[in-house]
Structures are given as structure tokens and as C-alpha cells.
Write a protein that holds these residues in place. Structure first.
Motif, PDB file in Angstrom:
ATOM      1  N   ARG A   1       6.711  50.077 -14.691  1.00  0.00           N
ATOM      2  CA  ARG A   1       5.407  49.534 -14.285  1.00  0.00           C
ATOM      3  C   ARG A   1       4.335  50.621 -14.417  1.00  0.00           C
ATOM      4  O   ARG A   1       4.523  51.741 -13.950  1.00  0.00           O
ATOM      5  N   LEU A   2       3.235  50.249 -15.040  1.00  0.00           N
ATOM      6  CA  LEU A   2       2.109  51.172 -15.212  1.00  0.00           C
ATOM      7  C   LEU A   2       0.913  50.684 -14.394  1.00  0.00           C
ATOM      8  O   LEU A   2       0.663  49.481 -14.314  1.00  0.00           O
ATOM      9  N   VAL A   3       0.173  51.622 -13.801  1.00  0.00           N
ATOM     10  CA  VAL A   3      -1.154  51.302 -13.271  1.00  0.00           C
ATOM     11  C   VAL A   3      -2.148  51.876 -14.279  1.00  0.00           C
ATOM     12  O   VAL A   3      -2.069  53.059 -14.632  1.00  0.00           O
ATOM     13  N   VAL A   4      -3.059  51.033 -14.779  1.00  0.00           N
ATOM     14  CA  VAL A   4      -3.906  51.417 -15.904  1.00  0.00           C
ATOM     15  C   VAL A   4      -5.389  51.327 -15.539  1.00  0.00           C
ATOM     16  O   VAL A   4      -5.844  50.306 -15.010  1.00  0.00           O
ATOM     17  N   ALA A   5      -6.131  52.405 -15.812  1.00  0.00           N
ATOM     18  CA  ALA A   5      -7.591  52.415 -15.632  1.00  0.00           C
ATOM     19  C   ALA A   5      -8.231  52.456 -17.008  1.00  0.00           C
ATOM     20  O   ALA A   5      -7.719  53.122 -17.917  1.00  0.00           O
ATOM     21  N   TYR A   6      -9.320  51.735 -17.179  1.00  0.00           N
ATOM     22  CA  TYR A   6     -10.021  51.805 -18.464  1.00  0.00           C
ATOM     23  C   TYR A   6     -11.502  51.472 -18.327  1.00  0.00           C
ATOM     24  O   TYR A   6     -11.916  50.760 -17.424  1.00  0.00           O
ATOM     25  N   ASP A   7     -12.249  52.044 -19.250  1.00  0.00           N
ATOM     26  CA  ASP A   7     -13.648  51.710 -19.457  1.00  0.00           C
ATOM     27  C   ASP A   7     -13.638  50.615 -20.519  1.00  0.00           C
ATOM     28  O   ASP A   7     -13.332  50.877 -21.683  1.00  0.00           O
ATOM     29  N   GLY A   8     -13.959  49.387 -20.124  1.00  0.00           N
ATOM     30  CA  GLY A   8     -13.812  48.251 -21.030  1.00  0.00           C
ATOM     31  C   GLY A   8     -14.935  48.090 -22.046  1.00  0.00           C
ATOM     32  O   GLY A   8     -14.880  47.181 -22.884  1.00  0.00           O
TER      33      GLY A   8
ATOM     34  N   VAL B   1       7.383  48.559 -28.524  1.00  0.00           N
ATOM     35  CA  VAL B   1       7.162  48.253 -27.099  1.00  0.00           C
ATOM     36  C   VAL B   1       6.012  47.256 -26.990  1.00  0.00           C
ATOM     37  O   VAL B   1       5.001  47.386 -27.679  1.00  0.00           O
ATOM     38  N   GLN B   2       6.204  46.268 -26.126  1.00  0.00           N
ATOM     39  CA  GLN B   2       5.138  45.310 -25.828  1.00  0.00           C
ATOM     40  C   GLN B   2       4.962  45.215 -24.333  1.00  0.00           C
ATOM     41  O   GLN B   2       5.900  44.885 -23.613  1.00  0.00           O
ATOM     42  N   VAL B   3       3.742  45.491 -23.847  1.00  0.00           N
ATOM     43  CA  VAL B   3       3.509  45.411 -22.401  1.00  0.00           C
ATOM     44  C   VAL B   3       3.187  43.973 -21.985  1.00  0.00           C
ATOM     45  O   VAL B   3       2.742  43.157 -22.793  1.00  0.00           O
ATOM     46  N   ILE B   4       3.444  43.692 -20.708  1.00  0.00           N
ATOM     47  CA  ILE B   4       3.006  42.432 -20.093  1.00  0.00           C
ATOM     48  C   ILE B   4       1.977  42.829 -19.037  1.00  0.00           C
ATOM     49  O   ILE B   4       2.286  43.602 -18.132  1.00  0.00           O
ATOM     50  N   GLY B   5       0.752  42.325 -19.165  1.00  0.00           N
ATOM     51  CA  GLY B   5      -0.311  42.725 -18.245  1.00  0.00           C
ATOM     52  C   GLY B   5      -0.404  41.798 -17.047  1.00  0.00           C
ATOM     53  O   GLY B   5      -0.075  40.610 -17.135  1.00  0.00           O
TER      54      GLY B   5
ATOM     55  N   GLY C   1      -7.418  49.860 -11.618  1.00  0.00           N
ATOM     56  CA  GLY C   1      -5.995  49.679 -11.334  1.00  0.00           C
ATOM     57  C   GLY C   1      -5.438  48.358 -11.819  1.00  0.00           C
ATOM     58  O   GLY C   1      -4.980  47.560 -11.016  1.00  0.00           O
ATOM     59  N   ASN C   2      -5.483  48.111 -13.130  1.00  0.00           N
ATOM     60  CA  ASN C   2      -4.749  46.975 -13.660  1.00  0.00           C
ATOM     61  C   ASN C   2      -3.272  47.393 -13.732  1.00  0.00           C
ATOM     62  O   ASN C   2      -2.953  48.580 -13.633  1.00  0.00           O
ATOM     63  N   VAL C   3      -2.382  46.417 -13.871  1.00  0.00           N
ATOM     64  CA  VAL C   3      -0.946  46.696 -13.845  1.00  0.00           C
ATOM     65  C   VAL C   3      -0.297  46.094 -15.085  1.00  0.00           C
ATOM     66  O   VAL C   3      -0.703  45.019 -15.540  1.00  0.00           O
ATOM     67  N   ALA C   4       0.673  46.807 -15.635  1.00  0.00           N
ATOM     68  CA  ALA C   4       1.426  46.280 -16.778  1.00  0.00           C
ATOM     69  C   ALA C   4       2.873  46.750 -16.680  1.00  0.00           C
ATOM     70  O   ALA C   4       3.157  47.776 -16.066  1.00  0.00           O
ATOM     71  N   VAL C   5       3.774  45.996 -17.271  1.00  0.00           N
ATOM     72  CA  VAL C   5       5.174  46.431 -17.350  1.00  0.00           C
ATOM     73  C   VAL C   5       5.647  46.363 -18.792  1.00  0.00           C
ATOM     74  O   VAL C   5       5.087  45.649 -19.616  1.00  0.00           O
ATOM     75  N   PHE C   6       6.729  47.113 -19.069  1.00  0.00           N
ATOM     76  CA  PHE C   6       7.393  47.032 -20.372  1.00  0.00           C
ATOM     77  C   PHE C   6       8.848  47.470 -20.188  1.00  0.00           C
ATOM     78  O   PHE C   6       9.195  48.099 -19.184  1.00  0.00           O
ATOM     79  N   ASP C   7       9.666  47.104 -21.174  1.00  0.00           N
ATOM     80  CA  ASP C   7      11.080  47.490 -21.144  1.00  0.00           C
ATOM     81  C   ASP C   7      11.329  48.541 -22.205  1.00  0.00           C
ATOM     82  O   ASP C   7      10.753  48.476 -23.294  1.00  0.00           O
TER      83      ASP C   7
ATOM     84  N   VAL D   1      -3.659  55.995 -17.921  1.00  0.00           N
ATOM     85  CA  VAL D   1      -2.613  55.469 -17.061  1.00  0.00           C
ATOM     86  C   VAL D   1      -2.561  56.332 -15.803  1.00  0.00           C
ATOM     87  O   VAL D   1      -2.539  57.560 -15.879  1.00  0.00           O
ATOM     88  N   GLN D   2      -2.581  55.694 -14.649  1.00  0.00           N
ATOM     89  CA  GLN D   2      -2.657  56.416 -13.379  1.00  0.00           C
ATOM     90  C   GLN D   2      -1.276  56.719 -12.809  1.00  0.00           C
ATOM     91  O   GLN D   2      -1.101  57.688 -12.079  1.00  0.00           O
ATOM     92  N   SER D   3      -0.277  55.874 -13.102  1.00  0.00           N
ATOM     93  CA  SER D   3       1.080  56.127 -12.621  1.00  0.00           C
ATOM     94  C   SER D   3       2.063  55.291 -13.424  1.00  0.00           C
ATOM     95  O   SER D   3       1.686  54.298 -14.059  1.00  0.00           O
ATOM     96  N   SER D   4       3.312  55.725 -13.421  1.00  0.00           N
ATOM     97  CA  SER D   4       4.390  54.960 -14.074  1.00  0.00           C
ATOM     98  C   SER D   4       5.629  55.070 -13.186  1.00  0.00           C
ATOM     99  O   SER D   4       5.924  56.149 -12.685  1.00  0.00           O
TER     100      SER D   4
END
Lengths: 247, 247
Positions: free
Chosen positions: B5-12, B43-47, B59-65, B89-92
Motif C-alpha cells: 500500500r502506498l500513500v501518494v502526494a501529488y501536484d495535479g 506493475v499496475q496500481v489500484i487507486g 494522501g491518496n492511496v494505492a496498492v499493487f502486487d 510517495v509518502q509511505s509504503s
């Protein structure tokens, strides 16, 4: 002929600073172009603070002379329509014909911003300096307090300058941290030497990291030597907040 | 194989939103590219939240396998080196293999920012909506209070959506103004309909301008009709602040 004073805000990210330089895009050149086009006569502004490349402003000040009949207070809105969106004039007003923004008493306020957290935050990347190392705010506040007052700030002046009188008065330095890990260093004084706020910020960061003790600030001032202070913090963290004139 | 699981920050600002679209640069495509390159396997993330074009996130969230041996918590720093500077990415961390960011209970917080002053401030132009008209904060706060709780928010849902259950719970809406004329509308809830926060912001702005009375909010909710609410406020003012999961 009348003299008009502008208060100018800009995002300095994409500019080579304030001052006109051949072949470079600067805030001053953009203002001259927009004013010349608006007023239909060649206009050259005189800026109060010639900020460096990458430095931002909420309230820099400039004046220019014009013989155009447009009322001074109407120039602001008309000018903004001819400026790129990263420059916005906040106000325009008539002043005495001999008023000069660098030749009268003025209280200036700058803010240096440090994003102090483990990982960068993209929305802040152009408007703060990122610091991974956890800064000790109390130590920074203690050190900042020792810079307040009238001092010879030669240690906090870039060696590239030729100024001889390096005595300045700092009225206040406030060091605060907000909920989003942004440390703001707000410095108010009667004038600043070249790179002075960025060297103060770099030195306070060194204090926050434990590389310089807060009580060393006195010795750093006394040294009157640029090498005694900390590094010059990067331009992007600096914003000229406001300039207050008596007249 | 493990799920990360990733916590993601971005300037859109420079992205066509989160979701992959052919020929467009999106947050999701950039994350997939960086992860595929880092881990050496497709790899393909799911947001968690497929934010629109121009919307920002802290702090959007995404996961991948992945079957790669790299410890999950080390991926964060390595990934950031392969991402553009407007995504961080803020954390994994490793999560259960069946954990899905859109199929579990979650408390989301969004903030909508309105710069409410006479003239624009360049440094804020990508991260707020500019409003010249002086907004009545008290009226906006009163109206916001009437939206808190469990309601059918059909009036606050873009008609482009096909969702049938439009009942959601808003836990809190805070409307604040800071010293630099920025109004922040912070909304926390158990889920949001398409464009819901932007329609709430647009409606509260109409209240602040006196076009809608605060006490009309009840009737707007009861109408269950998108036309009863105010306009959809522009994307650039919106930031997904955080998503809190039980697990």
C-alpha cells in the motif's frame, strides 16, 4: 508628468530575478513591457528590492513616471491584464515626483520557509526549501532572538557585495512551525545586506541540526567574517512579504 | 507475492487526473512506469480515489502486487527517485493480499481552498480558486453546518455519474479564513459522490456571495436535483488530504 508607486507580487520561479539583464526574462523587464504597452510611451520602473533569481514577493515596490492621463489607481487592474499570471500588481497610487523607493526609510519583512519532514510535498516544492533532518525549533528560536537588535551583520553578508556599512537593525525574527511541517522564519528590519536573510536562514538551519549552538550567535556576529556563519539557504524558500514606508 | 500500500502526494496541475487514459499523462500511468522500472516486472496500481484532472493530493492511496524481494517499506524512497518531482510517495507498507482500497471502510478528508481577495496572489494560483467577491464567512459556516450528518446528497452529485445510492455521511465541515485571505473548506466523510466536494464548495461560495441563503441548504438537499445546488467549483482548488482505513 506624475510618479506612480506599485506594490508587486510575483512567483519568482521562472524569472532571472528582478533586475533587467540582456537576454534574460526578469520581473523588471516584464513590468516595463506591460507598462510601455499600456501607456503608449517608454516606461522604466525603479524597484525597491532587486530580488535574486527564484525569490518570490508578496509586496515588492516599484515606481515609474508617466505623462499618461489614466488615474494612478486605475493602472493596477489594467496592468494586470497585460502581465503573465505569475506577476500581479496589488495596488497603484500617485506619490511625490521625488519619492524614490531606495532612498527613504523603510521597514522590510521577509519570510524564509523550510519544509521539514521526511518526504517532500509536491505542492510546496517551488515555495520552500526541503529539509529532511528534523530541526530543533526551540534552538532556532533561541538563536534567532540573539540576532534581534542593531548589529554589524558583516558575517551575514555575501562576500560578493561592496557595501561598507554593514550595521543593520533587526526588529524581530519569528520562527514558527505549522501543522503541515512548514517552518517559517519571518524577519523584519530596517534594511538587509546582500543575501542576509538567506544566510540567517542557513545559519538557523545549522543551529536546528545541532551543528551550531544557539549561544554561538554572538561570536558569529563579532567575527565580522562570512565564513563564521552557516551556508546561504536556497532562493526558492525566500519571499519578500512587505515594505512599509513612512511616506 | 505480496500486496503493498502506498500513500501518494501529488501536484495535479500538469496531469490528466489519476486514471490511465490513452495518450494522456496521468498519476496512475507515472506510478505504473516507475514501479515497473524499479521492480523489473509489470506493475499496475489500484487507486483509492480517481481524482480529476487538476486536483491535488496529500494522501491518496494505492496498492499493487509484486513478487520482488525488496521490503515493502523500502519501496517508498527508491520509488521517489524514479518519479517526477510533482509526485512523491509518502509511505509504503505491506497489507493483506486481499486488501482493496475501494472495498473497505474509509474516512476521507478533502480541502477546498478559495483565495478571497481583491487581486490574485501568484504563488497560490495552482492550488486555490480565486474569488474577487468578498465572501461572508459566517454565512458559509452556517450553511456548511446544515450539510453535516447522513443525507441523500443527490443534489451534490454530478449528473454524469450512474451511482444509485446517493446517501453519504459527512462527519464535519470546517470553514476557516487565514491571515493571507485563504478560505479553506475542510470536509470529512465516509465517502463522496462524483464532484461532491467541488459542488459543496461552489454552493458555499454562492452562499458567501449572498446568492443562496444558508437556511436554504435543507431544501437543496431535499430537492435531490443537481440543479438545486450551486456550480461545481474549479478543480485546482481541491486537495485530497487523507484517507483513514480501519485496517
Amino acid at each position: 508628468m506624475k510618479r506612480v508607486r506599485l506594490v508587486v507580487a510575483y512567483d519568482g520561479t521562472h524569472y532571472h530575478g528582478w533586475q533587467i539583464q540582456p537576454g534574460k526574462v526578469t520581473i523588471e523587464s516584464r513590468l516595463n513591457e506591460a507598462l510601455t504597452s499600456l501607456l503608449g510611451e517608454p516606461v522604466q520602473v525603479i524597484g525597491a528590492s532587486r530580488t535574486d533569481s527564484g525569490v518570490h514577493a508578496r509586496g515588492n515596490v516599484a515606481v515609474f513616471d508617466t505623462s499618461h492621463r489614466m488615474p494612478a489607481d486605475r493602472i493596477c487592474m489594467a496592468l494586470n491584464q497585460r502581465l503573465p499570471e505569475d506577476i500581479r500588481v496589488q495596488s497603484s497610487e500617485e506619490v511625490d515626483p521625488d519619492w524614490h523607493p531606495r532612498k527613504c526609510r523603510c521597514v522590510k519583512t521577509y519570510e524564509y520557509r523550510i519544509l521539514n519532514r521526511r518526504i517532500e510535498m509536491p505542492m510546496q516544492r517551488f515555495y520552500s526549501h526541503f529539509c529532511y533532518f528534523n530541526l530543533d525549533l526551540e534552538k532556532m528560536q533561541k538563536a534567532a532572538g540573539l540576532l534581534v537588535g542593531e548589529h554589524d551583520f558583516k558575517s551575514f553578508c555575501s562576500v560578493r557585495t561592496q557595501v561598507t556599512d554593514t550595521v543593520r537593525t533587526i526588529y524581530s525574527i519569528e520562527v514558527k512551525r505549522d501543522e503541515e511541517d512548514m517552518i517559517g522564519i519571518r524577519v523584519t528590519g530596517n534594511g538587509f545586506l546582500y543575501n542576509m536573510v538567506r544566510i540567517i536562514a542557513g545559519t538557523l538551519m545549522a543551529v536546528g541540526m545541532g551543528q551550531i549552538a544557539p549561544e554561538d550567535m554572538g561570536a558569529i556576529l563579532e567575527a565580522r567574517d562570512r565564513r563564521a556563519a552557516g551556508p546561504t539557504a536556497p532562493a526558492r524558500g525566500l519571499t519578500l512579504i512587505q515594505m512599509e514606508y513612512d511616506g
